[in-house]
Design a protein around this motif. Sequence first.
Motif, PDB file in Angstrom:
ATOM      1  N   ASP A  82      76.077  28.462  13.270  1.00 50.30           N
ATOM      2  CA  ASP A  82      75.171  27.439  13.770  1.00 50.30           C
ATOM      3  C   ASP A  82      75.735  26.222  14.271  1.00 50.30           C
ATOM      4  OD1 ASP A  82      72.432  28.647  13.797  1.00 50.30           O
ATOM      5  OD2 ASP A  82      72.348  28.394  11.714  1.00 50.30           O
ATOM      6  N   ARG A  83      76.967  26.235  13.719  1.00 50.88           N
ATOM      7  CA  ARG A  83      77.881  24.680  14.213  1.00 50.88           C
ATOM      8  C   ARG A  83      78.164  24.967  15.900  1.00 50.88           C
ATOM      9  NH1 ARG A  83      78.223  22.178   9.476  1.00 50.88           N
ATOM     10  NH2 ARG A  83      78.407  23.258   7.690  1.00 50.88           N
ATOM     11  N   HIS A  84      78.245  25.882  16.422  1.00 51.52           N
ATOM     12  CA  HIS A  84      78.506  25.931  17.562  1.00 51.52           C
ATOM     13  C   HIS A  84      77.181  25.629  18.442  1.00 51.52           C
ATOM     14  CE1 HIS A  84      81.530  28.677  16.063  1.00 51.52           C
ATOM     15  NE2 HIS A  84      82.285  28.266  17.403  1.00 51.52           N
ATOM     16  N   LEU A  85      76.146  25.616  18.033  1.00 49.48           N
ATOM     17  CA  LEU A  85      74.802  25.058  18.755  1.00 49.48           C
ATOM     18  C   LEU A  85      74.574  23.834  18.651  1.00 49.48           C
ATOM     19  CD1 LEU A  85      72.564  27.862  17.415  1.00 49.48           C
ATOM     20  CD2 LEU A  85      73.452  27.901  19.423  1.00 49.48           C
ATOM     21  N   PRO A  86      73.691  22.896  19.226  1.00 46.10           N
ATOM     22  CA  PRO A  86      73.240  21.581  19.203  1.00 46.10           C
ATOM     23  C   PRO A  86      73.305  21.215  17.761  1.00 46.10           C
ATOM     24  CG  PRO A  86      72.106  22.500  21.203  1.00 46.10           C
ATOM     25  CD  PRO A  86      72.841  23.717  20.370  1.00 46.10           C
ATOM     26  N   ARG A  87      73.481  19.863  17.548  1.00 49.14           N
ATOM     27  CA  ARG A  87      73.367  19.435  16.137  1.00 49.14           C
ATOM     28  C   ARG A  87      72.068  19.819  15.401  1.00 49.14           C
ATOM     29  NH1 ARG A  87      74.142  13.855  17.148  1.00 49.14           N
ATOM     30  NH2 ARG A  87      71.793  14.113  17.333  1.00 49.14           N
ATOM     31  N   GLY A  88      70.889  19.512  16.007  1.00 45.56           N
ATOM     32  CA  GLY A  88      69.859  19.901  15.146  1.00 45.56           C
ATOM     33  C   GLY A  88      69.703  21.371  14.572  1.00 45.56           C
ATOM     34  N   PHE A  89      70.493  22.431  14.939  1.00 46.30           N
ATOM     35  CA  PHE A  89      70.565  23.515  14.261  1.00 46.30           C
ATOM     36  C   PHE A  89      71.527  23.566  13.126  1.00 46.30           C
ATOM     37  CE2 PHE A  89      69.313  24.426  18.600  1.00 46.30           C
ATOM     38  CZ  PHE A  89      68.359  25.404  18.317  1.00 46.30           C
ATOM     39  N   VAL A  90      72.306  22.509  12.682  1.00 45.01           N
ATOM     40  CA  VAL A  90      72.835  22.313  11.464  1.00 45.01           C
ATOM     41  C   VAL A  90      71.995  21.401  10.482  1.00 45.01           C
ATOM     42  CG1 VAL A  90      75.054  23.104  12.177  1.00 45.01           C
ATOM     43  CG2 VAL A  90      74.349  20.580  12.103  1.00 45.01           C
ATOM     44  N   THR A  91      70.951  20.900  10.858  1.00 41.39           N
ATOM     45  CA  THR A  91      70.316  20.088   9.788  1.00 41.39           C
ATOM     46  C   THR A  91      69.237  21.132   9.108  1.00 41.39           C
ATOM     47  OG1 THR A  91      68.128  19.849  11.492  1.00 41.39           O
ATOM     48  CG2 THR A  91      70.152  18.055  11.501  1.00 41.39           C
ATOM     49  N   PRO A  92      68.905  20.485   7.981  1.00 34.44           N
ATOM     50  CA  PRO A  92      67.873  21.285   7.206  1.00 34.44           C
ATOM     51  C   PRO A  92      66.849  21.804   7.903  1.00 34.44           C
ATOM     52  CG  PRO A  92      68.499  19.270   5.896  1.00 34.44           C
ATOM     53  CD  PRO A  92      69.081  19.279   7.172  1.00 34.44           C
ATOM     54  N   ARG A  93      66.378  20.917   8.958  1.00 32.38           N
ATOM     55  CA  ARG A  93      65.098  21.130   9.580  1.00 32.38           C
ATOM     56  C   ARG A  93      65.498  21.745  11.011  1.00 32.38           C
ATOM     57  NH1 ARG A  93      59.626  19.292   9.851  1.00 32.38           N
ATOM     58  NH2 ARG A  93      58.773  20.373  11.360  1.00 32.38           N
ATOM     59  N   LYS A  94      65.792  22.796  11.245  1.00 30.43           N
ATOM     60  CA  LYS A  94      66.019  23.569  12.571  1.00 30.43           C
ATOM     61  C   LYS A  94      65.094  23.154  13.645  1.00 30.43           C
ATOM     62  CE  LYS A  94      69.317  27.065  10.495  1.00 30.43           C
ATOM     63  NZ  LYS A  94      70.422  26.439  10.400  1.00 30.43           N
ATOM     64  N   PRO A  95      65.341  23.209  14.714  1.00 31.74           N
ATOM     65  CA  PRO A  95      64.479  22.875  15.791  1.00 31.74           C
ATOM     66  C   PRO A  95      63.491  24.207  15.969  1.00 31.74           C
ATOM     67  CG  PRO A  95      66.473  22.427  16.619  1.00 31.74           C
ATOM     68  CD  PRO A  95      66.846  23.190  15.542  1.00 31.74           C
ATOM     69  N   TYR A  96      62.161  24.032  16.090  1.00 33.18           N
ATOM     70  CA  TYR A  96      61.170  25.143  16.234  1.00 33.18           C
ATOM     71  C   TYR A  96      61.526  25.923  17.501  1.00 33.18           C
ATOM     72  CZ  TYR A  96      58.347  23.350  12.384  1.00 33.18           C
ATOM     73  OH  TYR A  96      57.985  23.042  11.411  1.00 33.18           O
ATOM     74  N   THR A  97      61.416  27.221  17.759  1.00 28.77           N
ATOM     75  CA  THR A  97      61.625  27.542  18.946  1.00 28.77           C
ATOM     76  C   THR A  97      60.433  28.241  19.847  1.00 28.77           C
ATOM     77  OG1 THR A  97      61.941  29.837  17.792  1.00 28.77           O
ATOM     78  CG2 THR A  97      63.911  28.806  18.510  1.00 28.77           C
ATOM     79  N   SER A  98      59.346  28.159  18.788  1.00 33.29           N
ATOM     80  CA  SER A  98      58.015  28.467  19.617  1.00 33.29           C
ATOM     81  C   SER A  98      57.056  27.305  19.693  1.00 33.29           C
ATOM     82  CB  SER A  98      57.303  29.756  18.658  1.00 33.29           C
ATOM     83  OG  SER A  98      57.154  29.234  17.206  1.00 33.29           O
ATOM     84  N   ILE A  99      57.328  26.303  19.171  1.00 32.60           N
ATOM     85  CA  ILE A  99      56.452  25.041  19.224  1.00 32.60           C
ATOM     86  C   ILE A  99      57.295  23.955  19.814  1.00 32.60           C
ATOM     87  CG2 ILE A  99      54.882  23.257  17.872  1.00 32.60           C
ATOM     88  CD1 ILE A  99      54.938  25.539  15.729  1.00 32.60           C
ATOM     89  N   LEU A 100      56.583  22.977  20.456  1.00 41.07           N
ATOM     90  CA  LEU A 100      57.369  21.939  21.185  1.00 41.07           C
ATOM     91  C   LEU A 100      57.933  20.840  20.008  1.00 41.07           C
ATOM     92  CD1 LEU A 100      58.192  20.213  23.402  1.00 41.07           C
ATOM     93  CD2 LEU A 100      56.140  19.232  23.601  1.00 41.07           C
ATOM     94  N   CYS A 101      57.009  20.374  19.392  1.00 41.74           N
ATOM     95  CA  CYS A 101      57.059  19.282  18.381  1.00 41.74           C
ATOM     96  C   CYS A 101      57.760  19.493  17.088  1.00 41.74           C
ATOM     97  CB  CYS A 101      56.006  18.478  18.693  1.00 41.74           C
ATOM     98  SG  CYS A 101      56.380  16.814  17.927  1.00 41.74           S
ATOM     99  N   ASP A 102      58.817  18.938  16.934  1.00 41.87           N
ATOM    100  CA  ASP A 102      59.663  18.860  15.633  1.00 41.87           C
ATOM    101  C   ASP A 102      59.040  17.662  14.529  1.00 41.87           C
ATOM    102  OD1 ASP A 102      61.482  21.244  15.561  1.00 41.87           O
ATOM    103  OD2 ASP A 102      62.012  20.436  17.318  1.00 41.87           O
ATOM    104  N   PHE A 103      58.479  16.557  15.243  1.00 43.08           N
ATOM    105  CA  PHE A 103      58.221  15.579  14.349  1.00 43.08           C
ATOM    106  C   PHE A 103      57.226  15.977  13.021  1.00 43.08           C
ATOM    107  CE2 PHE A 103      55.441  11.601  14.097  1.00 43.08           C
ATOM    108  CZ  PHE A 103      56.262  10.894  13.485  1.00 43.08           C
TER     109      PHE A 103
END
Length: 223
Positions: A88-109
């Motif tokens: 995951d470290r090769h992906l944008p930073r969000g993917f190494v956080t405990p809360r990875k970006p949702y792939t099916s929903i727009l908002c991660d707030f």
Amino acid sequence: MADQLQKEAHFMFQNREDNTFHQYFVNSMKYSYKPKQLHTLSRKCATLLLEIFTKMYEARHLYPLIISSSDDSINTYKLPSLGYEITDRHLPRGFVTPRKPYTSILCDFLHCNCTSYTNCSDNGIVLSCGHGYHSRCLRRCNFKCLICLKYLKNEIKINVESLKISMTKDLGENEFIVEQDEGTGDNESDDAEAVAGEIEIEDNLLENTKKTFLSAKNCVFLF
Ligand SMILES: [Zn+2]
Ligand SMILES: [Zn+2]
């Protein structure tokens, strides 16, 4: 007269010792590769790239597999087309956080209250970290990704702590870096002769790789 003085001054300046002009433009620099060596290297490079493209083409319908997951939720994937593993470290930073970006929903707030019934649900943006926000949610976060901000603050603290430990630790005798002399280039002529013998081998190898690549492509078109 003024022109002549100016030329004279330029000449004197260029002949002064240790000036940068002299250092970079007057002294001859020796290039470390001979034309024959460059030819062989370009063939090797072409063969390697063609082999990679062939593998990618053959495995284009296969999907990456998760082969392991660490304690802090960093996944390792096997890429079938390239034949190597990435994390995951090769992906944008969000993917190494405990809360990875949702792939099916727009908002991660975390406190998102936009629903399909409110008029804010379609209006949003995915940030460079990979986390997505509705415009209204991003405004509520003061236009910062709070998930990444928290992650970065935490990682900075960890790094500073380990830096403090490493700076106060005594160095053992074996931890000093020993500088090694690089080759003096005496065996250059031997190298050039050896390389000349490799040219034919590399040419044949490249031809074979080209054939393999073309046959892989043609096979697909036949079916
Ligand atoms: Zn939202
Ligand atoms: Zn983020």
